[in-house]
Design a protein around this motif. Structure first.
Motif, short mmCIF file in Angstrom:
data_model
loop_
_atom_site.label_atom_id
_atom_site.label_comp_id
_atom_site.label_asym_id
_atom_site.label_seq_id
_atom_site.Cartn_x
_atom_site.Cartn_y
_atom_site.Cartn_z
N ARG A 1 -4.81 2.72 -4.51
CA ARG A 1 -4.51 2.34 -3.16
C ARG A 1 -5.88 1.25 -2.80
O ARG A 1 -5.10 -0.19 -2.39
N ASP A 2 -6.11 1.61 -3.31
CA ASP A 2 -8.19 0.75 -2.52
C ASP A 2 -7.59 0.21 -3.85
O ASP A 2 -8.28 -1.39 -2.92
N LEU A 3 -7.33 -0.17 -5.06
CA LEU A 3 -7.67 -1.40 -5.67
C LEU A 3 -6.37 -2.53 -5.33
O LEU A 3 -7.09 -3.65 -4.95
N ALA A 4 -5.54 -2.01 -5.09
CA ALA A 4 -3.96 -2.71 -4.77
C ALA A 4 -4.65 -3.53 -3.01
O ALA A 4 -4.63 -4.82 -3.01
N ASP A 5 -5.19 -3.30 -2.29
CA ASP A 5 -6.04 -3.45 -0.87
C ASP A 5 -7.20 -4.59 -1.62
O ASP A 5 -7.07 -5.80 -1.00
N LEU B 1 0.37 -1.21 0.20
CA LEU B 1 0.10 -0.34 0.08
C LEU B 1 1.22 0.81 0.12
O LEU B 1 0.38 2.20 -0.68
N GLY B 2 1.75 0.80 0.62
CA GLY B 2 3.01 2.39 0.41
C GLY B 2 3.57 2.60 -0.95
O GLY B 2 4.24 3.51 -0.75
N LEU B 3 3.55 1.96 -1.63
CA LEU B 3 4.19 2.04 -2.90
C LEU B 3 2.86 3.01 -3.21
O LEU B 3 3.02 3.95 -4.80
N PHE B 4 1.76 3.23 -3.46
CA PHE B 4 0.14 3.27 -3.90
C PHE B 4 -0.13 5.05 -2.66
O PHE B 4 -1.26 5.32 -3.48
N ASN B 5 0.70 5.85 -2.02
CA ASN B 5 0.56 7.00 -1.34
C ASN B 5 0.08 8.15 -2.17
O ASN B 5 -0.31 9.23 -1.70
N ASP B 6 0.50 8.32 -2.97
CA ASP B 6 -0.27 9.66 -4.32
C ASP B 6 -1.27 9.17 -5.22
O ASP B 6 -1.89 10.29 -5.64
N ARG C 1 -5.21 -0.83 -12.52
CA ARG C 1 -4.65 -2.76 -12.74
C ARG C 1 -3.76 -2.50 -13.11
O ARG C 1 -2.32 -3.30 -13.18
N ARG C 2 -3.39 -1.70 -14.29
CA ARG C 2 -2.04 -2.06 -15.15
C ARG C 2 -0.80 -0.92 -14.34
O ARG C 2 0.08 -2.27 -14.21
N LEU C 3 -0.97 0.05 -13.77
CA LEU C 3 -0.68 1.15 -12.97
C LEU C 3 -0.14 0.02 -11.39
O LEU C 3 0.97 0.12 -11.02
N VAL C 4 -0.97 -1.05 -10.77
CA VAL C 4 -1.22 -1.62 -9.87
C VAL C 4 -0.10 -2.53 -9.77
O VAL C 4 1.12 -2.61 -9.60
#
Length: 194
Positions: free
Chosen positions: A147-151, A137-142, A177-180
């Protein structure tokens, strides 16, 4: 969807119980797996977490919208409860007797086996899971949506259901999804190493 949708935007308790009764074994297995994963973050058992999600809905504290799949609703409710418990300092919840009845009065069996780990193993597993979740989740602080998608992807929610939960158009969903996946692959090229 259901005739009372014009009157209320959420399922009544009877409608929710009917929706639970209609879940397949695969649905229950999936909900149980997700419950166990979220339970790792709040020092309770998956069964207790699922029981609490169902109890809060039956008590009217939570309401399932008509346009949300009951499986997705249970998953999001458990995620919310796990977050509450985590913030409260890993307070555990107890398993109440949840008695589900359909409109016609038939009982729905809900008697899960106790699958809790011993305290030491549970603590180690909770700590490892928390480190992984925090790192990812720290990868998506921006980007809150990513972040929600990754979670949600970490609890193995995917596909159309996930897209609908995030309220994204198909093209925007595919892009997020590609970004994550790219960020996770870049951060952990050889997989997660605690």
């Amino acid at each position: 969807m259901l005739p009372t949708a014009a009157v209320s935007e959420t399922l009544s308790v009877d409608e929710f119980v009917s929706a639970l009764s209609a879940l397949t074994n695969e649905d229950w297995i999936r909900v149980g797996e997700v419950a166990r994963r979220y339970a790792r973050y709040c020092s309770t058992s998956g069964d207790d977490l699922l029981s609490e999600a169902i109890s809060r809905t039956l008590d009217g504290k939570r309401n399932c919208p008509y346009d949300v799949d009951p499986v997705a609703f249970l998953i999001l409710t458990m995620k919310s409860i796990a977050g509450e418990l985590r913030k409260a300092g890993f307070r555990t919840i107890g398993m109440d007797d949840v008695k589900l009845k359909t409109k016609d009065g038939n009982s729905v069996a809900f008697d899960p086996a106790d699958e809790r780990l011993d305290p030491e193993s549970a603590l180690a597993e909770n700590q490892a899971a928390a480190r992984l979740r925090s790192a990812v989740l720290g990868l998506f602080n921006d980007d809150e949506v990513a972040r929600d998608l990754a979670d949600l992807m970490m609890v193995e929610l995917d596909g159309e259901e996930l897209r609908a939960l995030l309220d994204l158009e198909p093209k925007a969903f595919a892009s997020k999804r590609r970004l994550v996946r790219r960020r996770i692959d870049k951060a952990f090229p050889d997989g997660w190493k605690p």
